[in-house]
Every structure is written in structure tokens, then in C-alpha cells.
Write an enzyme that holds these catalytic residues in place. Structure first.
Site, short mmCIF file in Angstrom:
data_model
loop_
_atom_site.label_atom_id
_atom_site.label_comp_id
_atom_site.label_asym_id
_atom_site.label_seq_id
_atom_site.Cartn_x
_atom_site.Cartn_y
_atom_site.Cartn_z
N LYS A 13 76.85 42.80 -5.49
CA LYS A 13 76.47 42.93 -4.14
C LYS A 13 75.74 44.48 -3.85
CE LYS A 13 80.25 42.21 -1.78
NZ LYS A 13 81.01 41.91 -2.88
N ARG A 127 83.62 50.05 -13.14
CA ARG A 127 82.75 50.65 -12.52
C ARG A 127 82.97 52.13 -12.48
NH1 ARG A 127 82.04 47.93 -6.73
NH2 ARG A 127 84.42 48.03 -6.81
N ARG A 155 86.54 54.24 -7.90
CA ARG A 155 87.04 53.77 -6.55
C ARG A 155 88.41 53.73 -6.66
NH1 ARG A 155 83.07 49.46 -3.68
NH2 ARG A 155 85.06 48.71 -3.31
N ARG A 166 92.33 41.79 -3.84
CA ARG A 166 90.89 41.53 -3.18
C ARG A 166 90.52 40.16 -3.52
NH1 ARG A 166 88.20 46.94 -5.51
NH2 ARG A 166 86.21 45.92 -4.85
P1 AP5 Z 1 79.08 46.31 -7.64
O1 AP5 Z 1 77.46 45.95 -7.18
O2 AP5 Z 1 79.64 47.54 -7.22
O3 AP5 Z 1 79.74 45.00 -7.02
P2 AP5 Z 1 79.90 44.57 -5.48
O4 AP5 Z 1 79.66 43.23 -5.30
O5 AP5 Z 1 79.46 45.53 -4.45
O6 AP5 Z 1 81.64 45.14 -5.41
P3 AP5 Z 1 82.39 45.84 -4.67
O7 AP5 Z 1 83.84 46.10 -5.00
O8 AP5 Z 1 81.78 46.85 -3.85
O9 AP5 Z 1 82.66 44.57 -3.56
P4 AP5 Z 1 83.79 44.51 -2.27
O10 AP5 Z 1 83.26 43.47 -1.59
O11 AP5 Z 1 85.02 44.29 -2.98
O12 AP5 Z 1 83.92 45.96 -1.84
P5 AP5 Z 1 83.50 46.53 -0.22
O13 AP5 Z 1 83.02 48.02 -0.79
O14 AP5 Z 1 82.76 45.77 0.34
O15 AP5 Z 1 79.17 45.71 -8.93
C1 AP5 Z 1 80.55 46.04 -9.63
C2 AP5 Z 1 80.16 46.48 -11.15
O16 AP5 Z 1 79.89 45.51 -11.91
C3 AP5 Z 1 79.61 47.71 -11.31
O17 AP5 Z 1 80.01 48.49 -11.98
C4 AP5 Z 1 78.21 47.42 -11.75
O18 AP5 Z 1 77.41 48.26 -12.62
C5 AP5 Z 1 78.55 46.23 -12.55
N1 AP5 Z 1 77.27 45.12 -12.40
C6 AP5 Z 1 76.76 44.66 -11.11
N2 AP5 Z 1 75.96 43.56 -11.58
C7 AP5 Z 1 76.04 43.47 -12.93
C8 AP5 Z 1 75.43 42.47 -13.73
N3 AP5 Z 1 74.44 41.57 -13.20
N4 AP5 Z 1 75.63 42.43 -14.90
C9 AP5 Z 1 76.78 43.48 -15.47
N5 AP5 Z 1 77.21 44.38 -14.72
C10 AP5 Z 1 77.01 44.30 -13.27
O19 AP5 Z 1 84.94 46.71 0.40
C11 AP5 Z 1 85.89 47.38 -0.18
C12 AP5 Z 1 87.22 47.40 0.85
O20 AP5 Z 1 86.66 47.73 2.24
C13 AP5 Z 1 87.62 45.81 1.04
O21 AP5 Z 1 88.60 45.73 0.01
C14 AP5 Z 1 88.17 45.98 2.49
O22 AP5 Z 1 89.52 46.73 2.43
C15 AP5 Z 1 87.40 46.91 3.36
N6 AP5 Z 1 86.13 46.11 3.84
C16 AP5 Z 1 84.96 46.10 3.71
N7 AP5 Z 1 84.26 45.44 4.30
C17 AP5 Z 1 85.23 44.63 5.23
C18 AP5 Z 1 85.17 43.58 6.11
N8 AP5 Z 1 83.74 43.07 6.63
N9 AP5 Z 1 86.00 43.25 6.76
C19 AP5 Z 1 87.35 43.85 6.45
N10 AP5 Z 1 87.66 44.48 5.51
C20 AP5 Z 1 86.50 44.98 4.82
#
Ligand code: AP5
Length: 212
Positions: A13, A127, A155, A166
Site C-alpha cells: 500500500k 523492509r 520499523r 497484525r
Molecule cells: P509496503 O508498501 O511498505 O507495504 P504496506 O502495505 O504499506 O505495509 P504496512 O506494513 O505499512 O501496512 P500496515 O497496514 O501494516 O501498516 P500501517 O503503517 O498502515 O511494502 C512492504 C515491503 O514489501 C517493502 O519492503 C516493499 O519494498 C516491499 N514490496 C512492496 N510491493 C512489492 C512488490 N510488488 N513486490 C515485492 N516487494 C514489494 O499501520 C501500522 C500500525 O498503525 C498498525 O498496526 C496499527 O497499530 C496502526 N494503525 C494504522 N492505521 C490504523 C487504523 N486505521 N486503525 C487502527 N490502527 C491503525
């Protein structure tokens, strides 16, 4: 264009949102980034959510909903937005819908990035982030250039233990959001296991239909 990107942790994402932000000049709202910023700055909210995020738990709805509503009311979002990591619960989806209805605007599309759990752990644990530019890398799939390898970081919630939590939260709380948007006819699926350039092209094929 008003868009939501949904998918499990590590589905790409944040990576795709950064490319879309550049390509379509769209405002990118990541609740994960907003919450991490609150933690880094040591705000009241940051102190509340720090340990929840580290363990891989979700932050309570009221905090996240308030953050997003405040941001969506800014003039910069009048022309559209891309939500990444929100909504993550049915309560968040309903609150967003209520908010958008009250302002007479509608979502264009909800894109689900499909990636199986087995790939998530490898993506998350490999990552790396560049704290200076905010760019996302992966030790194998998208390695950082040699001149910045000394400064890339991991992270705090990118541990195998937190990823398991998660993923549990994703399946229990976030997956039920999809039928809500399917009922509104908004969901499109993309195979997030393909190389990131291919995923981006697939996204653009869909999103070009929503740009004037
Ligand atoms: P990346 O693009 O970083 O993936 P992502 O989907 O953004 O993963 P996140 O871990 O950031 O998502 P998340 O939803 O768990 O975390 P968030 O920050 O929202 O890609 C991941 C890796 O794969 C990278 O190394 C990249 O290079 C690689 N990659 C990407 N695409 C690829 C491909 N096509 N092929 C190969 N490799 C690839 O949330 C974090 C925390 O915040 C949550 O756990 C929660 O505690 C809190 N939080 C955030 N939003 C909320 C909410 N709405 N409600 C409640 N708590 C929340």
C-alpha cells in the site's frame, strides 16, 4: 479522485501510494504515517498509541477517525485523496461514509491488493526505510542504493511477532470492511504479488478511468 487502498500488512500500500501520489498529484493520507509521526513527536496521542503499534494491535477507532476527519477537512483534500491504512474496521468505514455523505462527496474506488499471508512475513521483515526521504525499500526485492544503506532503518513493528499479530488483526477486523464496499460496488482487486512496477501499471489502468 477519492480512493482507498486496502490490503494486508506488507501488501504494498505505502509503496504504491508513493508512486500514485507522484503520478496523479493526489493527496496521500496514511494513518500509519500520521500515528508514527505522533509517536516521534511525543504528542499526547503518540504516547497513547506507541505500545499498541509496536505490538501490532490496532489503535482505537475514536483516535483514528478523529485524525482522518480533521485531515479530510483541510482544503488540500477538496480535489481528492488516497487513503492508505484507513478504514481498518467496519466502524471506521461507516464513520468515513457518514462523513463523506454529510459533505455530499463519494468515493470513486476501493482497491484491494491481494497478497497471501505467507509472502507478508518475508516482505515485512525485509523492509527498510530511509528516514531522510521516507522511501520504502526491501533488502531483496527493492534494495536501497549503496550510498544510503548506512542510514536505512527498520520499523519497530516489523518483527516476526508483531507481524503475526497484525495479520490476525487484519483478518479479524479489516477483511470485513471489504463486503461493506462490495455492496456499494466500489471494490477492484489487484494481484499484489507481481513486481511493483506491474502492480503500479495495473493500478493506473483502473485509475485512469477516474481522471478527467
Ligand atoms: P509496503 O508498501 O511498505 O507495504 P504496506 O502495505 O504499506 O505495509 P504496512 O506494513 O505499512 O501496512 P500496515 O497496514 O501494516 O501498516 P500501517 O503503517 O498502515 O511494502 C512492504 C515491503 O514489501 C517493502 O519492503 C516493499 O519494498 C516491499 N514490496 C512492496 N510491493 C512489492 C512488490 N510488488 N513486490 C515485492 N516487494 C514489494 O499501520 C501500522 C500500525 O498503525 C498498525 O498496526 C496499527 O497499530 C496502526 N494503525 C494504522 N492505521 C490504523 C487504523 N486505521 N486503525 C487502527 N490502527 C491503525
Amino acid at each position: 479522485m477519492r480512493l482507498i487502498l486496502v490490503g494486508p500488512p506488507g501488501s504494498g500500500k505505502g509503496t504504491q501510494a508513493a508512486l500514485l501520489r507522484q503520478h496523479y498529484a493526489i493527496v496521500h493520507l496514511s494513518t500509519g504515517d500520521m500515528l508514527r509521526c505522533a509517536v516521534t513527536r511525543g504528542t499526547k496521542l503518540g504516547k497513547i498509541v506507541d505500545s499498541m503499534m509496536k505490538s501490532g494491535s490496532l489503535v482505537p477507532d475514536e483516535h483514528v477517525i478523529a485524525l482522518v476527519k480533521e485531515r479530510l477537512q483541510e482544503a488540500s483534500c477538496d480535489g481528492g485523496f488516497l487513503l492508505d491504512g484507513f478504514p481498518r474496521t467496519l466502524a471506521q468505514a461507516k464513520a468515513l461514509q457518514h462523513f463523506l455523505d454529510s459533505r455530499g462527496v463519494a468515493l470513486d474506488c476501493v482497491i484491494k491488493l491481494d497478497v497471501p499471508d505467507i509472502m507478508v512475513v518475508e516482505r515485512i521483515t525485509g523492509r527498510r526505510l530511509d528516514p531522510e526521504t521516507g522511501k520504502i525499500y526491501h533488502v531483496t526485492f527493492n534494495p536501497p542504493p549503496p550510498h544510503i544503506t548506512h542510514r536505512v532503518i527498520q520499523r519497530k513493528d516489523d518483527t516476526a511477532k508483531a507481524v503475526t499479530r497484525r495479520l490476525e488483526k487484519y483478518h479479524a477486523e479489516t477483511a470485513p470492511v471489504l463486503p461493506f464496499y462490495e455492496n456499494l460496488g466500489l471494490v477492484q482487486h489487484i494481484d499484489g504479488t507481481k513486481p511493483l512496477e506491474t502492480v503500479f501499471q495495473e493500478l493506473c489502468k483502473i485509475l485512469d478511468g477516474f481522471t478527467p
